[in-house]
Design a protein around this motif. Structure first.
Motif, mmCIF file in Angstrom:
data_model
loop_
_atom_site.group_PDB
_atom_site.id
_atom_site.type_symbol
_atom_site.label_atom_id
_atom_site.label_comp_id
_atom_site.label_asym_id
_atom_site.label_seq_id
_atom_site.Cartn_x
_atom_site.Cartn_y
_atom_site.Cartn_z
ATOM 1 N N VAL A 37 0.793 -1.113 -0.170
ATOM 2 C CA VAL A 37 0.062 0.006 0.058
ATOM 3 C C VAL A 37 0.991 1.072 -0.137
ATOM 4 C CG1 VAL A 37 -1.831 1.248 1.265
ATOM 5 C CG2 VAL A 37 -1.827 -1.171 1.330
ATOM 6 N N TRP A 47 -4.050 1.372 -2.334
ATOM 7 C CA TRP A 47 -3.703 -0.206 -2.445
ATOM 8 C C TRP A 47 -2.973 -0.067 -3.800
ATOM 9 C CZ3 TRP A 47 -5.924 -3.363 -6.345
ATOM 10 C CH2 TRP A 47 -5.325 -4.750 -6.269
ATOM 11 N N ARG A 52 -1.297 -13.855 -2.753
ATOM 12 C CA ARG A 52 -1.805 -14.929 -1.752
ATOM 13 C C ARG A 52 -0.478 -15.313 -1.157
ATOM 14 N NH1 ARG A 52 -7.191 -16.607 -3.075
ATOM 15 N NH2 ARG A 52 -8.229 -14.384 -3.017
ATOM 16 N N TYR A 57 -1.907 -16.555 -6.365
ATOM 17 C CA TYR A 57 -2.911 -15.439 -6.911
ATOM 18 C C TYR A 57 -2.282 -14.004 -6.639
ATOM 19 C CZ TYR A 57 -7.095 -12.885 -7.737
ATOM 20 O OH TYR A 57 -8.061 -12.124 -8.422
ATOM 21 N N ASN A 59 -2.889 -9.729 -7.631
ATOM 22 C CA ASN A 59 -3.649 -8.819 -8.319
ATOM 23 C C ASN A 59 -2.647 -7.404 -7.961
ATOM 24 O OD1 ASN A 59 -4.490 -8.804 -5.806
ATOM 25 N ND2 ASN A 59 -6.696 -8.540 -6.412
ATOM 26 N N HIS A 60 -3.152 -6.531 -9.164
ATOM 27 C CA HIS A 60 -2.377 -5.335 -8.903
ATOM 28 C C HIS A 60 -3.388 -4.239 -9.274
ATOM 29 C CE1 HIS A 60 1.845 -6.784 -8.890
ATOM 30 N NE2 HIS A 60 1.255 -7.435 -9.997
ATOM 31 N N ARG A 99 -2.409 -9.103 5.639
ATOM 32 C CA ARG A 99 -3.883 -9.560 5.541
ATOM 33 C C ARG A 99 -4.079 -10.471 6.941
ATOM 34 N NH1 ARG A 99 -7.718 -12.039 0.984
ATOM 35 N NH2 ARG A 99 -9.628 -11.678 1.574
ATOM 36 N N ARG A 107 -10.424 -18.574 7.867
ATOM 37 C CA ARG A 107 -10.847 -17.468 6.562
ATOM 38 C C ARG A 107 -10.145 -16.228 6.623
ATOM 39 N NH1 ARG A 107 -14.540 -13.179 6.531
ATOM 40 N NH2 ARG A 107 -15.689 -12.777 8.696
ATOM 41 N N HIS A 109 -9.941 -12.191 6.362
ATOM 42 C CA HIS A 109 -10.689 -10.962 6.542
ATOM 43 C C HIS A 109 -10.199 -9.934 5.633
ATOM 44 C CE1 HIS A 109 -13.261 -11.336 10.077
ATOM 45 N NE2 HIS A 109 -12.560 -12.688 10.340
ATOM 46 N N TRP A 110 -10.932 -9.046 5.125
ATOM 47 C CA TRP A 110 -10.451 -7.811 4.260
ATOM 48 C C TRP A 110 -9.935 -6.626 5.186
ATOM 49 C CZ3 TRP A 110 -9.916 -7.866 -0.707
ATOM 50 C CH2 TRP A 110 -10.290 -8.894 -1.783
ATOM 51 N N TYR A 111 -8.790 -7.082 5.966
ATOM 52 C CA TYR A 111 -8.214 -5.900 6.352
ATOM 53 C C TYR A 111 -6.900 -6.127 6.756
ATOM 54 C CZ TYR A 111 -8.727 -7.571 11.299
ATOM 55 O OH TYR A 111 -8.816 -8.484 12.364
ATOM 56 N N PHE A 112 -6.039 -5.425 6.847
ATOM 57 C CA PHE A 112 -4.707 -5.546 7.309
ATOM 58 C C PHE A 112 -4.330 -5.120 8.775
ATOM 59 C CE2 PHE A 112 -3.573 -5.698 2.980
ATOM 60 C CZ PHE A 112 -4.403 -4.551 2.233
ATOM 61 N N TRP A 115 1.239 -3.397 9.604
ATOM 62 C CA TRP A 115 1.861 -2.668 8.630
ATOM 63 C C TRP A 115 3.365 -2.618 9.053
ATOM 64 C CZ3 TRP A 115 -1.271 0.277 4.969
ATOM 65 C CH2 TRP A 115 -2.579 0.268 5.185
ATOM 66 N N GLN B 35 -13.759 -1.270 6.542
ATOM 67 C CA GLN B 35 -12.913 -1.242 7.669
ATOM 68 C C GLN B 35 -12.612 0.096 8.082
ATOM 69 O OE1 GLN B 35 -13.651 -4.777 7.035
ATOM 70 N NE2 GLN B 35 -12.505 -3.805 5.229
ATOM 71 N N TYR B 37 -9.153 2.449 9.585
ATOM 72 C CA TYR B 37 -7.957 2.723 9.985
ATOM 73 C C TYR B 37 -7.772 4.172 10.545
ATOM 74 C CZ TYR B 37 -7.050 -1.515 7.129
ATOM 75 O OH TYR B 37 -7.262 -2.579 6.431
ATOM 76 N N GLN B 92 -12.178 1.494 4.325
ATOM 77 C CA GLN B 92 -11.575 0.607 3.471
ATOM 78 C C GLN B 92 -12.751 -0.412 2.905
ATOM 79 O OE1 GLN B 92 -9.469 -2.545 4.757
ATOM 80 N NE2 GLN B 92 -10.410 -3.307 2.733
ATOM 81 N N TRP B 100 -8.793 -3.962 -3.407
ATOM 82 C CA TRP B 100 -8.937 -3.159 -2.150
ATOM 83 C C TRP B 100 -9.154 -1.652 -2.618
ATOM 84 C CZ3 TRP B 100 -7.381 -5.628 2.958
ATOM 85 C CH2 TRP B 100 -7.137 -6.916 2.643
ATOM 86 N N PHE B 102 -9.653 2.302 -0.745
ATOM 87 C CA PHE B 102 -9.610 3.155 0.422
ATOM 88 C C PHE B 102 -10.505 4.364 -0.095
ATOM 89 C CE2 PHE B 102 -6.767 1.325 3.134
ATOM 90 C CZ PHE B 102 -5.800 0.318 2.588
#
Lengths: 125, 111
Positions: A37, A47, A52, A57, A59-60, A99, A107, A109-112, A115, B35, B37, B92, B100, B102
């Motif tokens: 990020v 982002w 993965r 997997y 992605n950009h 992540r 599973r 989750h969709w957060y970080f 950092w 989410q 932050y 986010q 993702w 933001f």
């Protein structure tokens, strides 16, 4: 203690290339999806790329126009970002982020949840 | 893809309650978790709310999150404001192509 330490930033001329690294410790690196990020000076979070846990997997962000490539080496507990054809708009602090994975429910989750401190990339002539 | 829009800045006094908004441009806000932050000056972001309204361990219960389908937005509410809450706050989410997203961030001033 989870630690993410970025390195490889610096000053580069427009059109140049740079490779960022992120050294991970304090957790089993190969179990977690990882991302980059970035944050331009005085701007918000953007982002960049994700990969993965096993690297299968990737992605950009579309905004990168194929110039950046994320990769990882689980044997070295390291995450990388190869950046090519850099422009002044790529000037930013680049963060490595983990992540969150919920082991109880097995599973992502969709957060970080962790950092790094970031690595500054400055693109200037 | 959709965008998340946040007000540029908000200010409130210590001890008060403030609500920060995050509006989704297209698609339902309820489709994908939101989410939040917190990023203090010179520091990396930390998660304060995940899955719309869940608090990670270590985050005080002064922080709460919600979504509102009628306005297609998410909100972060901070009660009993402290000077240490002064920071940038980012919402986010993510989209169906595993991207993702933001928001642009809100600068919260506690004065």
């Amino acid at each position: 203690e989870v630690q993410l330490v970025e390195s490889g930033g610096g000053l580069v001329k427009p059109g140049g290339s740079l490779r960022l690294s992120c050294a991970a410790s304090g957790f089993t690196f190969s179990d977690f999806d990882m991302s980059w990020v970035r944050q331009a000076p005085g701007k918000g979070l953007e982002w960049v790329s994700s990969i993965r846990s096993r690297g299968g997997y990737i992605n950009h962000s579309d905004s990168l126009k194929g110039r950046f490539t994320i990769s990882r080496d689980n044997s070295k507990n390291s995450l990388y970002l190869q950046m090519n054809s850099l422009t002044v708009e790529d000037t930013a602090v680049y963060y490595c982020a983990r992540r969150y994975y919920d082991w109880l429910f097995q599973r992502n989750h969709w957060y970080f949840d962790h950092w790094g401190r970031g690595s500054l990339v400055t693109v200037s002539s | 893809n959709f965008m998340l829009t946040q007000p540029h800045s908000v200010s409130e006094s210590p001890g008060k309650t403030v609500t920060l908004s995050c509006t989704r441009s297209s698609g339902s806000i309820a489709s994908n978790y939101v989410q939040w932050y917190q990023q203090r000056p010179g520091s990396s972001p930390i998660i304060v709310i995940y899955d719309d309204n869940q608090r990670p361990s270590g985050i005080p219960d002064r922080f709460s999150g919600s979504i509102d389908s009628s306005s297609n937005s998410a909100s972060l509410t901070i009660s009993g404001l402290k000077t240490e809450d002064e920071a940038d706050y980012y919402c986010q989410s993510y989209d169906s192509t595993n991207y993702w997203v933001f928001g642009g961030g809100t600068k919260l001033t506690v004065l």
